[in-house]
Write an enzyme that holds these catalytic residues in place. Structure first.
Site, short mmCIF file in Angstrom:
data_model
loop_
_atom_site.label_atom_id
_atom_site.label_comp_id
_atom_site.label_asym_id
_atom_site.label_seq_id
_atom_site.Cartn_x
_atom_site.Cartn_y
_atom_site.Cartn_z
N CYS A 1 0.93 -1.22 0.03
CA CYS A 1 0.06 -0.01 0.02
C CYS A 1 0.85 1.51 0.00
O CYS A 1 1.72 1.69 1.06
CB CYS A 1 -0.80 -0.04 1.17
SG CYS A 1 -1.45 1.68 1.87
N CYS B 1 0.18 3.75 2.80
CA CYS B 1 0.66 3.39 4.15
C CYS B 1 2.27 3.66 4.40
O CYS B 1 2.57 4.01 5.57
CB CYS B 1 0.55 1.84 4.30
SG CYS B 1 -1.08 1.19 4.00
#
Length: 98
Positions: free
Chosen positions: A24, A27
């Site tokens: 991600c 993230c």
């Protein structure tokens, strides 16, 4: 694992759980923000990262549908939850309010 998670979130100081995934992008953007929050608040907060791919049951239990999702706990109670990137100032504000 569950016992460990329960013991982590039943802390008397706020515990910020960062549900993330290795694949991600946002993230990865959030990581340095969390480090800055920790530097600013020090021992007033615990920050724990949880990989949703390795902990799917836990992610499902807290209805994590997108990553990153942060959940704030204190004394075992869920106090706040938000998905996406949150600015450092806003995170510090949220944590300090508890």
């Amino acid at each position: 694992m569950k016992n460990t998670f329960s013991s982590i979130i039943t802390s008397d100081i706020p515990v910020l759980i960062d549900f993330f995934a290795t694949w991600c992008g946002p993230c990865k953007t959030l990581s340095p923000i969390l480090q800055q929050v920790k530097e600013e608040l020090g021992d007033a907060v615990k920050i724990v990262k949880i990989d949703v791919d390795k902990n799917q049951t836990l992610a499902a239990k807290y209805q994590v549908r997108s990553v990153p999702t942060m959940v704030l706990f204190k004394d075992g109670q869920q106090l706040w939850k938000q998905s996406g990137i949150v600015k450092k100032e806003d995170l510090v504000q949220v944590i300090k309010s508890y």
